[in-house]
Scaffold this motif. Structure first.
Motif, PDB file in Angstrom:
ATOM      1  N   SER A  16       5.067  64.095  55.866  1.00  0.00           N
ATOM      2  CA  SER A  16       5.500  65.456  55.566  1.00  0.00           C
ATOM      3  C   SER A  16       5.916  66.164  56.840  1.00  0.00           C
ATOM      4  O   SER A  16       5.433  65.850  57.931  1.00  0.00           O
ATOM      5  N   SER A  17       6.827  67.122  56.701  1.00  0.00           N
ATOM      6  CA  SER A  17       7.284  67.932  57.836  1.00  0.00           C
ATOM      7  C   SER A  17       7.681  69.297  57.292  1.00  0.00           C
ATOM      8  O   SER A  17       8.612  69.398  56.484  1.00  0.00           O
ATOM      9  N   ALA A  18       6.952  70.346  57.709  1.00  0.00           N
ATOM     10  CA  ALA A  18       7.210  71.679  57.168  1.00  0.00           C
ATOM     11  C   ALA A  18       6.577  72.734  58.068  1.00  0.00           C
ATOM     12  O   ALA A  18       5.608  72.451  58.782  1.00  0.00           O
TER      13      ALA A  18
ATOM     14  N   TRP B  14       3.623  77.309  62.668  1.00  0.00           N
ATOM     15  CA  TRP B  14       3.900  76.128  63.487  1.00  0.00           C
ATOM     16  C   TRP B  14       4.569  75.077  62.616  1.00  0.00           C
ATOM     17  O   TRP B  14       4.330  75.018  61.399  1.00  0.00           O
ATOM     18  N   LEU B  15       5.395  74.239  63.245  1.00  0.00           N
ATOM     19  CA  LEU B  15       5.960  73.103  62.531  1.00  0.00           C
ATOM     20  C   LEU B  15       4.905  72.008  62.467  1.00  0.00           C
ATOM     21  O   LEU B  15       4.438  71.527  63.501  1.00  0.00           O
ATOM     22  N   ALA B  16       4.517  71.622  61.244  1.00  0.00           N
ATOM     23  CA  ALA B  16       3.517  70.571  61.057  1.00  0.00           C
ATOM     24  C   ALA B  16       4.218  69.290  60.629  1.00  0.00           C
ATOM     25  O   ALA B  16       4.925  69.265  59.626  1.00  0.00           O
ATOM     26  N   VAL B  17       4.034  68.226  61.433  1.00  0.00           N
ATOM     27  CA  VAL B  17       4.598  66.909  61.120  1.00  0.00           C
ATOM     28  C   VAL B  17       3.427  65.948  61.026  1.00  0.00           C
ATOM     29  O   VAL B  17       2.664  65.786  61.979  1.00  0.00           O
ATOM     30  N   ARG B  18       3.280  65.293  59.862  1.00  0.00           N
ATOM     31  CA  ARG B  18       2.099  64.464  59.622  1.00  0.00           C
ATOM     32  C   ARG B  18       2.504  63.100  59.101  1.00  0.00           C
ATOM     33  O   ARG B  18       3.495  62.973  58.371  1.00  0.00           O
ATOM     34  N   GLY B  19       1.732  62.089  59.493  1.00  0.00           N
ATOM     35  CA  GLY B  19       2.021  60.741  59.009  1.00  0.00           C
ATOM     36  C   GLY B  19       1.079  59.725  59.623  1.00  0.00           C
ATOM     37  O   GLY B  19       0.099  60.070  60.288  1.00  0.00           O
TER      38      GLY B  19
ATOM     39  N   ALA C 170      10.775  74.124  67.321  1.00  0.00           N
ATOM     40  CA  ALA C 170      10.801  73.426  66.026  1.00  0.00           C
ATOM     41  C   ALA C 170      12.101  72.666  65.802  1.00  0.00           C
ATOM     42  O   ALA C 170      12.166  71.806  64.925  1.00  0.00           O
ATOM     43  N   GLY C 171      13.125  72.952  66.611  1.00  0.00           N
ATOM     44  CA  GLY C 171      14.388  72.228  66.482  1.00  0.00           C
ATOM     45  C   GLY C 171      14.256  70.735  66.708  1.00  0.00           C
ATOM     46  O   GLY C 171      15.126  69.966  66.270  1.00  0.00           O
ATOM     47  N   VAL C 172      13.169  70.283  67.352  1.00  0.00           N
ATOM     48  CA  VAL C 172      12.986  68.840  67.551  1.00  0.00           C
ATOM     49  C   VAL C 172      12.728  68.130  66.224  1.00  0.00           C
ATOM     50  O   VAL C 172      12.890  66.915  66.126  1.00  0.00           O
ATOM     51  N   GLY C 173      12.326  68.903  65.208  1.00  0.00           N
ATOM     52  CA  GLY C 173      11.978  68.297  63.937  1.00  0.00           C
ATOM     53  C   GLY C 173      13.102  67.477  63.334  1.00  0.00           C
ATOM     54  O   GLY C 173      12.856  66.447  62.692  1.00  0.00           O
ATOM     55  N   ARG C 174      14.351  67.898  63.557  1.00  0.00           N
ATOM     56  CA  ARG C 174      15.482  67.185  62.955  1.00  0.00           C
ATOM     57  C   ARG C 174      15.721  65.827  63.603  1.00  0.00           C
ATOM     58  O   ARG C 174      16.485  65.009  63.070  1.00  0.00           O
ATOM     59  N   LEU C 175      15.083  65.555  64.747  1.00  0.00           N
ATOM     60  CA  LEU C 175      15.286  64.292  65.463  1.00  0.00           C
ATOM     61  C   LEU C 175      14.190  63.269  65.204  1.00  0.00           C
ATOM     62  O   LEU C 175      14.320  62.113  65.612  1.00  0.00           O
ATOM     63  N   LEU C 176      13.130  63.677  64.546  1.00  0.00           N
ATOM     64  CA  LEU C 176      11.933  62.837  64.522  1.00  0.00           C
ATOM     65  C   LEU C 176      12.051  61.612  63.636  1.00  0.00           C
ATOM     66  O   LEU C 176      11.379  60.605  63.895  1.00  0.00           O
ATOM     67  N   GLN C 177      12.877  61.661  62.591  1.00  0.00           N
ATOM     68  CA  GLN C 177      13.003  60.485  61.725  1.00  0.00           C
ATOM     69  C   GLN C 177      13.555  59.281  62.483  1.00  0.00           C
ATOM     70  O   GLN C 177      13.286  58.134  62.139  1.00  0.00           O
ATOM     71  N   ARG C 178      14.342  59.545  63.527  1.00  0.00           N
ATOM     72  CA  ARG C 178      14.956  58.450  64.290  1.00  0.00           C
ATOM     73  C   ARG C 178      14.308  58.263  65.665  1.00  0.00           C
ATOM     74  O   ARG C 178      14.790  57.494  66.472  1.00  0.00           O
TER      75      ARG C 178
ATOM     76  N   LEU D  79      10.925  65.141  74.144  1.00  0.00           N
ATOM     77  CA  LEU D  79      12.054  65.770  73.455  1.00  0.00           C
ATOM     78  C   LEU D  79      12.065  67.273  73.713  1.00  0.00           C
ATOM     79  O   LEU D  79      13.127  67.863  73.929  1.00  0.00           O
ATOM     80  N   ILE D  80      10.886  67.891  73.680  1.00  0.00           N
ATOM     81  CA  ILE D  80      10.794  69.325  73.958  1.00  0.00           C
ATOM     82  C   ILE D  80      11.261  69.612  75.378  1.00  0.00           C
ATOM     83  O   ILE D  80      12.009  70.563  75.629  1.00  0.00           O
ATOM     84  N   GLU D  81      10.850  68.762  76.308  1.00  0.00           N
ATOM     85  CA  GLU D  81      11.272  68.953  77.701  1.00  0.00           C
ATOM     86  C   GLU D  81      12.785  68.864  77.837  1.00  0.00           C
ATOM     87  O   GLU D  81      13.428  69.692  78.487  1.00  0.00           O
ATOM     88  N   ASP D  82      13.378  67.834  77.226  1.00  0.00           N
ATOM     89  CA  ASP D  82      14.808  67.595  77.398  1.00  0.00           C
ATOM     90  C   ASP D  82      15.664  68.616  76.648  1.00  0.00           C
ATOM     91  O   ASP D  82      16.694  69.065  77.153  1.00  0.00           O
ATOM     92  N   LEU D  83      15.242  68.990  75.445  1.00  0.00           N
ATOM     93  CA  LEU D  83      16.050  69.900  74.629  1.00  0.00           C
ATOM     94  C   LEU D  83      15.944  71.348  75.087  1.00  0.00           C
ATOM     95  O   LEU D  83      16.899  72.114  74.958  1.00  0.00           O
ATOM     96  N   PHE D  84      14.777  71.715  75.622  1.00  0.00           N
ATOM     97  CA  PHE D  84      14.548  73.123  75.926  1.00  0.00           C
ATOM     98  C   PHE D  84      14.313  73.391  77.414  1.00  0.00           C
ATOM     99  O   PHE D  84      13.995  74.514  77.791  1.00  0.00           O
TER     100      PHE D  84
END
Length: 243
Positions: free
Chosen positions: A102-104, A124-129, A152-160, A168-173
């Motif tokens: 889940s991711s929400a 907060w963006l919660a990503v669980r698995g 939270a924009g990193v969420g769209r990259l997590l599936q891949r 990712l947070i460091e590089d994107l922001f």
């Protein structure tokens, strides 16, 4: 002084975003201190503190007669290794895959606040698995990521994405994770989680919580990994320092 401190962080965040967005590309020169003082209506002290913060984040370098230049960031891999050696981050088995359940966006309630250390009422963006090693018959652990809504924009990259999220947070922001605080607690696995981990309810487990803090003193993410006790080993080497 607190107002000045708050102001230099605002200036640093604005310049950091402009660097990440390409307003000031790598190799370009930032405006002079005088120009930045005029733009932000702040003192030279405030500008210098903001630029110091950008240097700490490895975004710029100040050189004699060349001003302040935007520089390439170090690769995430090398930085991850530094953080792991300093903060004793635990590595998962090679090839461990994160299968997102889940991711929400979630609002932190009292129970989640107690588990994460986050403030009740914040979003907060919660990503669980589950994390599972290739070829294994059962997951290594249940993983929960709680990511600051500012990132939270990193969420769209997590599936891949494979591996840690904080690079990712460091590089994107344009952030630097400068501190990782880790706590390990003994827990019992709940019935819903037991089914996914393929263990009996009430099985002893170790819950590893890591809090990742940026150079701005802001919590970027909190990660909780729940490991059945039989699937977890923590190794640490301590050396005597002789004066």
């Amino acid at each position: 002084m607190p107002d000045n401190d708050h102001r230099y962080l605002q200036v640093a965040r604005t310049l950091r975003k402009e660097i990440v967005d390409g307003v000031y590309p790598v190799g370009s020169q930032l405006p002079t201190e005088h120009e930045l003082c005029q733009r932000f209506s702040v003192s030279r002290y405030t500008v210098r503190e903001a630029l110091r913060r950008l240097r700490d984040d490895n975004l710029v370098a100040s050189r004699p007669r060349a001003g302040t230049l935007v520089v390439p960031r170090p690769t995430s891999d090398s930085y991850v290794q530094d953080v792991m050696s300093i903060n004793d981050l635990l590595a998962f088995a090679t090839g461990a895959r994160f299968a997102i359940e889940s991711s929400a966006m979630v609002t932190v309630d009292d129970e989640l606040a107690g588990r994460t250390g986050l403030a009740s009422g914040d979003s907060w963006l919660a990503v669980r698995g589950y994390r599972q090693a290739e070829g294994a018959d059962f997951p290594l652990c249940w993983t929960e990521y709680y990511i600051n809504r500012a990132f939270a924009g990193v969420g769209r990259l997590l599936q891949r994405h494979e591996g840690p999220i904080f690079p990712l947070i460091e590089d994107l922001f344009g952030q630097n994770i400068v501190e990782v605080h880790q706590e390990i607690a003994a827990v019992l696995i709940s019935p819903p989680l037991a089914a996914g981990l393929k263990v009996q309810p009430g099985t002893p487990a170790l819950e590893v919580r890591r809090t990742y803090t940026t150079s701005d003193g802001e919590v970027a993410q909190v990660t909780i990994n729940t490991h059945p006790a039989s699937r977890f080993r923590h190794a640490m080497t301590m050396r005597r320092v002789r004066g």
